[in-house]
Design a protein around this motif. Structure first.
Motif, short mmCIF file in Angstrom:
data_model
loop_
_atom_site.label_atom_id
_atom_site.label_comp_id
_atom_site.label_asym_id
_atom_site.label_seq_id
_atom_site.Cartn_x
_atom_site.Cartn_y
_atom_site.Cartn_z
N GLU A 1 -2.34 -2.81 13.70
CA GLU A 1 -1.29 -2.64 12.51
C GLU A 1 -1.44 -1.27 11.92
O GLU A 1 -0.42 -0.69 11.55
CB GLU A 1 -1.73 -3.82 11.69
CG GLU A 1 -1.19 -5.28 11.91
CD GLU A 1 0.32 -5.28 12.25
OE1 GLU A 1 1.06 -4.75 11.45
OE2 GLU A 1 0.75 -5.82 13.24
N ILE A 2 -2.69 -0.92 12.00
CA ILE A 2 -3.06 0.57 11.36
C ILE A 2 -2.13 1.52 12.01
O ILE A 2 -1.37 2.37 11.65
CB ILE A 2 -4.46 0.69 11.07
CG1 ILE A 2 -5.20 -0.10 10.11
CG2 ILE A 2 -4.49 2.39 10.80
CD1 ILE A 2 -6.64 0.22 9.99
N LEU A 3 -2.42 1.46 13.43
CA LEU A 3 -1.94 2.26 14.23
C LEU A 3 -0.39 2.10 14.51
O LEU A 3 0.71 3.10 14.42
CB LEU A 3 -2.17 2.17 15.77
CG LEU A 3 -3.84 2.68 15.89
CD1 LEU A 3 -4.43 1.96 17.24
CD2 LEU A 3 -3.90 4.09 16.23
N LYS A 4 0.01 1.03 14.34
CA LYS A 4 1.79 0.96 14.31
C LYS A 4 2.08 1.25 13.07
O LYS A 4 3.48 2.16 13.08
CB LYS A 4 2.04 -0.82 14.68
CG LYS A 4 3.48 -1.00 14.42
CD LYS A 4 3.50 -2.59 14.82
CE LYS A 4 5.09 -2.88 14.95
NZ LYS A 4 5.63 -2.68 13.66
N THR A 5 1.57 1.07 12.05
CA THR A 5 2.11 1.43 10.63
C THR A 5 2.12 3.01 10.52
O THR A 5 3.27 3.65 10.21
CB THR A 5 1.37 0.97 9.45
OG1 THR A 5 1.34 -0.43 9.50
CG2 THR A 5 1.91 1.33 8.10
N THR A 6 1.11 3.71 10.86
CA THR A 6 1.03 5.30 11.16
C THR A 6 1.98 5.79 11.98
O THR A 6 2.68 6.70 11.50
CB THR A 6 -0.64 5.64 11.35
OG1 THR A 6 -1.40 4.85 10.50
CG2 THR A 6 -0.66 6.93 11.19
N HIS A 7 2.16 5.16 12.94
CA HIS A 7 2.90 5.67 14.12
C HIS A 7 4.38 5.89 13.59
O HIS A 7 5.28 6.75 13.80
CB HIS A 7 2.87 5.01 15.37
CG HIS A 7 3.58 5.60 16.65
ND1 HIS A 7 3.57 6.74 17.00
CD2 HIS A 7 4.48 5.07 17.45
CE1 HIS A 7 4.07 7.09 18.00
NE2 HIS A 7 4.80 5.81 18.31
N GLU A 8 4.71 4.71 13.08
CA GLU A 8 6.24 4.54 12.57
C GLU A 8 6.43 5.30 11.27
O GLU A 8 7.59 5.92 11.11
CB GLU A 8 6.41 3.14 12.16
CG GLU A 8 6.34 2.19 13.48
CD GLU A 8 6.78 0.64 13.05
OE1 GLU A 8 6.55 0.37 11.76
OE2 GLU A 8 7.08 -0.13 13.81
N SER A 9 5.46 5.44 10.54
CA SER A 9 5.43 6.44 9.30
C SER A 9 5.81 7.99 9.67
O SER A 9 6.40 8.74 8.90
CB SER A 9 4.40 6.21 8.22
OG SER A 9 3.06 7.03 9.02
N ILE A 10 5.42 8.42 10.71
CA ILE A 10 5.49 9.72 11.32
C ILE A 10 6.69 10.00 12.24
O ILE A 10 6.60 10.87 13.06
CB ILE A 10 4.05 10.38 11.63
CG1 ILE A 10 3.57 9.64 12.78
CG2 ILE A 10 3.33 10.39 10.51
CD1 ILE A 10 2.33 10.20 13.47
#
Length: 253
Positions: A22-31
């Motif tokens: 979830e952390i990776l997914k959220t970060t990835h989408e945020s950038i």
């Protein structure tokens, strides 16, 4: 938990492995589905235990990112055959931009699959195979791969971005231009021999997108080309003829 020295800096903390996705997914989408280096930079500001390997595994599972760059393509050289060879297979791993070039006799899915197995057993297999040679052709490749290697699970991804398509065409044109230059310089019409050297030149050159060479991105070090890339002076290298002479030099240091 680890704090940075100054009060106005953010807190860097650890996280449980169950939270990684979830952390990776959220970060990835945020950038905006940024690449590996951008993700690592962003994550390092908040978390201390998410590694480069974790990021690379996640990116392999992100379908939009897998589809940004091609996996395999063919260059038609039928107008300039080199003996039995008439096509060039161009394989590129999108995360590192590492490229592999192989001469082909025919434009057949089974021959492409055979060469891909050779690549996959050397540097590992991708999750999604993208090709610009048509869905039926790509599906046939995947089918042949499964026949040759039953435990391999790979799916065909359809190119969706015109920008990626243009990147593929530029890469192919780059290979053709470099190959033509090599043949002229070496006075050698056997382009199947030159492919290996073009492959090395492409992989050792700095890639603007990843800020390093594809070779460094894949293997974590610069390309070694024997003693010519060592720290020894050029005149010393030129005069070396055997291992005894080399050992004498190291003993003197």
């Amino acid at each position: 938990m680890v704090k940075r020295k100054r009060k106005h800096h953010v807190v860097i903390t650890g996280c449980f492995k169950e939270e990684f996705y979830e952390i990776l997914k959220t970060t990835h989408e945020s950038i905006g589905h940024g690449g590996r280096d951008r993700m690592i930079s962003e994550l390092s500001r908040k978390y201390k235990n998410i590694t480069r390997c974790d990021v690379e595994v996640f990116l392999q599972l992100c379908e939009p990112c897998q589809l940004k760059q091609k996996g395999v393509d063919l260059i038609d050289f039928q107008s300039h055959p080199d003996g039995k060879y008439k096509f060039i297979l161009v394989y590129q791993y999108h995360l590192t931009k590492f490229i592999i070039l192989k001469p082909l006799e025919y434009k057949r899915a089974e021959e492409v699959a055979f060469n891909l197995i050779d690549i996959f057993t050397l540097i590992g297999a991708l999750s999604i195979l993208q090709s610009d040679n048509g869905r039926e052709f790509s599906n046939n490749i995947v089918s042949n791969l499964k026949d040759m290697w039953p435990e391999l699970k790979i799916v065909h991804g359809k190119p969706r971005h015109s920008q990626s398509q243009g990147g593929v065409e530029r890469a192919n044109q780059d290979v053709e231009n470099m190959l033509t230059t090599w043949m002229q310089t070496e006075k050698n019409s056997h382009w199947s021999q030159g492919l290996r050297f073009i492959q090395l030149m492409k992989n050792r050159a700095l890639h603007s997108g990843i800020k390093m060479s594809p070779y460094e991105a894949l293997f974590g070090c610069k390309v070694k080309v024997g003693l010519s890339t060592s720290n020894l002076p050029k005149e010393v290298v030129n005069n070396l003829e055997n291992v005894e002479q080399l050992l004498e030099i190291f003993e003197k240091k």
